[in-house]
Design a protein around this motif. Structure first.
Motif, mmCIF file in Angstrom:
data_model
loop_
_atom_site.group_PDB
_atom_site.id
_atom_site.type_symbol
_atom_site.label_atom_id
_atom_site.label_comp_id
_atom_site.label_asym_id
_atom_site.label_seq_id
_atom_site.Cartn_x
_atom_site.Cartn_y
_atom_site.Cartn_z
ATOM 1 N N ALA A 173 8.822 -2.726 6.915
ATOM 2 C CA ALA A 173 7.741 -3.677 7.220
ATOM 3 C C ALA A 173 6.731 -3.263 6.215
ATOM 4 N N TYR A 174 6.420 -2.221 5.432
ATOM 5 C CA TYR A 174 5.595 -1.571 4.683
ATOM 6 C C TYR A 174 6.158 -2.312 3.439
ATOM 7 N N GLN A 175 7.434 -2.293 2.843
ATOM 8 C CA GLN A 175 7.641 -3.207 1.781
ATOM 9 C C GLN A 175 7.192 -4.644 1.921
ATOM 10 N N ASP A 176 7.566 -5.073 3.054
ATOM 11 C CA ASP A 176 7.277 -6.519 3.120
ATOM 12 C C ASP A 176 5.961 -6.687 2.962
ATOM 13 N N ALA A 177 4.889 -5.967 3.434
ATOM 14 C CA ALA A 177 3.540 -6.052 3.123
ATOM 15 C C ALA A 177 3.211 -5.939 1.686
ATOM 16 N N VAL A 178 3.715 -5.071 0.884
ATOM 17 C CA VAL A 178 3.753 -4.936 -0.426
ATOM 18 C C VAL A 178 4.214 -6.585 -1.126
ATOM 19 N N ARG A 179 5.310 -6.910 -0.574
ATOM 20 C CA ARG A 179 5.718 -8.192 -1.202
ATOM 21 C C ARG A 179 4.655 -9.312 -0.962
ATOM 22 N N GLN A 180 4.126 -9.360 0.130
ATOM 23 C CA GLN A 180 3.485 -10.332 0.876
ATOM 24 C C GLN A 180 2.021 -10.127 0.016
ATOM 25 N N GLU A 181 1.500 -9.079 -0.139
ATOM 26 C CA GLU A 181 0.631 -9.016 -1.075
ATOM 27 C C GLU A 181 0.650 -9.162 -2.352
ATOM 28 N N ILE A 182 1.946 -8.918 -3.175
ATOM 29 C CA ILE A 182 1.991 -9.606 -4.347
ATOM 30 C C ILE A 182 1.973 -11.030 -4.611
ATOM 31 N N LYS A 183 2.564 -11.749 -3.663
ATOM 32 C CA LYS A 183 2.861 -13.060 -3.523
ATOM 33 C C LYS A 183 1.425 -13.791 -3.215
ATOM 34 N N ARG A 184 0.707 -13.265 -2.783
ATOM 35 C CA ARG A 184 -0.760 -13.721 -1.995
ATOM 36 C C ARG A 184 -1.665 -13.768 -3.470
ATOM 37 N N GLN A 185 -1.635 -12.460 -3.924
ATOM 38 C CA GLN A 185 -2.704 -12.170 -5.028
ATOM 39 C C GLN A 185 -2.391 -12.913 -6.156
ATOM 40 N N ALA A 222 1.698 -7.048 8.597
ATOM 41 C CA ALA A 222 3.014 -6.509 8.027
ATOM 42 C C ALA A 222 2.990 -4.912 8.332
ATOM 43 N N LEU A 223 1.756 -4.722 7.643
ATOM 44 C CA LEU A 223 1.430 -3.134 7.613
ATOM 45 C C LEU A 223 1.301 -2.567 9.104
ATOM 46 N N GLY A 224 0.659 -3.526 9.985
ATOM 47 C CA GLY A 224 0.413 -3.209 11.278
ATOM 48 C C GLY A 224 1.539 -3.039 12.140
ATOM 49 N N SER A 225 2.554 -4.043 11.605
ATOM 50 C CA SER A 225 3.972 -3.950 12.337
ATOM 51 C C SER A 225 4.701 -2.602 11.887
ATOM 52 N N GLY A 226 4.548 -2.215 10.699
ATOM 53 C CA GLY A 226 5.213 -0.858 10.345
ATOM 54 C C GLY A 226 4.551 0.278 11.124
ATOM 55 N N ASP A 227 3.239 0.037 11.051
ATOM 56 C CA ASP A 227 2.560 1.388 11.800
ATOM 57 C C ASP A 227 3.076 1.315 13.484
ATOM 58 N N GLY A 228 3.435 0.133 13.920
ATOM 59 C CA GLY A 228 3.807 0.087 15.212
ATOM 60 C C GLY A 228 5.346 0.679 15.309
ATOM 61 N N TRP A 229 6.119 0.578 14.316
ATOM 62 C CA TRP A 229 7.452 0.874 14.243
ATOM 63 C C TRP A 229 7.339 2.439 14.130
ATOM 64 N N ALA A 230 6.442 3.066 13.221
ATOM 65 C CA ALA A 230 6.191 4.472 12.905
ATOM 66 C C ALA A 230 5.595 4.941 14.166
ATOM 67 N N ALA A 231 4.984 4.551 14.868
ATOM 68 C CA ALA A 231 4.414 5.140 16.389
ATOM 69 C C ALA A 231 5.436 5.200 17.251
#
Length: 416
Positions: free
Chosen positions: A39-51, A147-156
């Motif tokens: 999920a963290y990597q997906d957040a980075v990919r989404q950030e790159i595409k969006r920016q 996506a980052l929040g989803s990763g934090d959920g899995w981490a929790a």
């Protein structure tokens, strides 16, 4: 027919249950941290595409279409200002024709429709930017924070699994040191099923001979380290992945803010320079009227200078309108507006946060490395402790004790 092999005693059953819980919780935590990392990597990919979409749209609007549209808007305003003077001598007619033809010929090259033109104000660039965003919903609907929040959920959830494993290890330590009272022990009954008691999956100081209990306790400590240290490595790896993802996102955001705000600032500077240039032309025209060879030409120059002096305010209005920052009703999302507004202090804050995340990732990586080395020493200590117990050599216990001490020191260092 084979004899009854017997059944495990309650103590052995408890050991099997606790080992099963620790193993299952460790595997579950590993999988959950893996999901969090994805999920963290997906957040980075989404950030790159969006920016990347933000940079391209701002570049197209303020770097490609905007300057051309501003030039057309100024030419049309100049045409309107010179219309009353187009028959007032050759100079005014020539100036009018140049402005009129420029506005007419270049109008279709701006990429703007006539409905987006406001007389005396120019073209609506923020609305144009909003329309470009609306044409790419797949990019602007990306939500890296979600996506980052989803990763934090899995981490929790993974942290919960780690705590379950730690609780099982603590329970194993406590159970291994609990001595069953003699009054609770049932004597063997003839003909009853045998009970197996000597199997020790986890070292049991409570059932060991008093003289060997310290050695068995050391062995138990090393086994506990072998259970706990992999959990620490998994947690450190998860923390490292999150920090790396945040650092990568901050780097992308800083790059976008620099590019986007720089593009908008360059366009705004271009429009302001045109305002100054128009004012200078008006003053130059006034000076030219003073040096005219005859009164007729002087009058034409003076009237043209007055028209150009009035044009300065209109060009200023066009500059303010076309170079204004987008508002809420322009269809431009808050992330793009924030990037356009970015100044060096904002970029510096993002850079500081990025460096902080890089430091967190480095510390988490170092922590994982230290725990891996500590695990290696614990494995060595386990082999040495088992050998010392089997051989019955007390002096040999110095080596597993040393290995356990080194492992504990490394673990404590990793915890700082």
């Amino acid at each position: 027919m084979t004899s009854d092999p017997g059944r495990f005693s309650p103590r052995i059953r408890v050991q099997i249950a606790l080992i099963t819980v620790v193993t299952a919780a460790t595997l579950l935590a590993t999988w959950q941290f893996s999901q969090a990392g994805g999920a963290y990597q997906d957040a980075v990919r989404q950030e790159i595409k969006r920016q990347a979409a933000v940079q391209e749209d701002v570049r197209q609007v303020y770097g490609v279409e905007g300057p051309q549209a501003f030039r057309v808007a100024v030419a049309r305003a100049e045409t309107d200002a010179l219309t009353p003077l187009k028959n007032d001598g050759r100079l005014a007619a020539s100036q009018y024709t140049i402005a009129s033809e420029t506005g007419f010929v270049l109008r279709n090259s701006t990429g703007f429709t006539e409905s987006s033109f406001r007389p005396g104000l120019g073209y609506d660039l923020p609305r144009r930017l909003g329309d470009r965003q609306a044409a790419s919903p797949g990019l602007y609907d990306l939500d890296p924070d979600a996506a980052l929040g989803s990763g934090d959920g899995w981490a929790a959830w993974a942290l919960g699994s780690v705590l379950v494993a730690v609780a099982a290890v603590v329970a194993a330590l406590v159970a291994a040191n609990v001595l069953r009272p003699v009054a609770w022990r049932r004597p063997p009954v003839p003909g009853a099923r045998r009970v197996l008691r000597r199997l020790e999956l986890i070292p049991q100081p409570a059932t060991a001979r008093p003289a060997s209990r310290p050695a068995v306790g050391l062995h138990l400590l090393i086994v506990a380290l072998l259970f706990l240290l992999p959990l620490g490595q998994v947690y450190a790896a998860g923390s490292e992945q999150r920090a790396q993802a945040e650092a990568a996102r901050r780097a992308v955001q800083v790059r976008t803010d620099i590019a986007v705000s720089g593009q908008w600032q360059a366009f705004r500077l271009l429009t302001r320079q045109e305002v100054i240039a128009t004012a200078l032309r008006a003053e130059a025209r006034e000076l030219a009227s003073l040096d005219a060879p005859d009164p007729v030409t002087a009058g034409q120059e003076a009237r043209l200078a007055d028209a150009e002096r009035g044009l300065v305010a209109t060009v200023g209005d066009i500059s303010a309108y076309m170079a204004r920052l987008p508002a809420g009703d322009d269809g431009v999302d808050a992330v793009v507006v924030s990037a356009l507004r970015a100044d060096p202090s904002d970029e510096q804050a993002l850079t500081v946060d990025q460096n902080h995340q890089v430091d967190l990732a480095q510390r988490s990586g170092d922590r994982g490395l230290l725990l891996a080395v500590a695990t290696a020493f614990a494995v060595v200590g386990e082999v040495l402790a088992a050998s010392a117990l089997v051989a019955g050599r007390r002096r040999w216990l110095l080596w597993p004790l040393t290995a356990a001490a080194v492992s504990l020191v490394l673990t404590a260092t990793a915890g700082w």
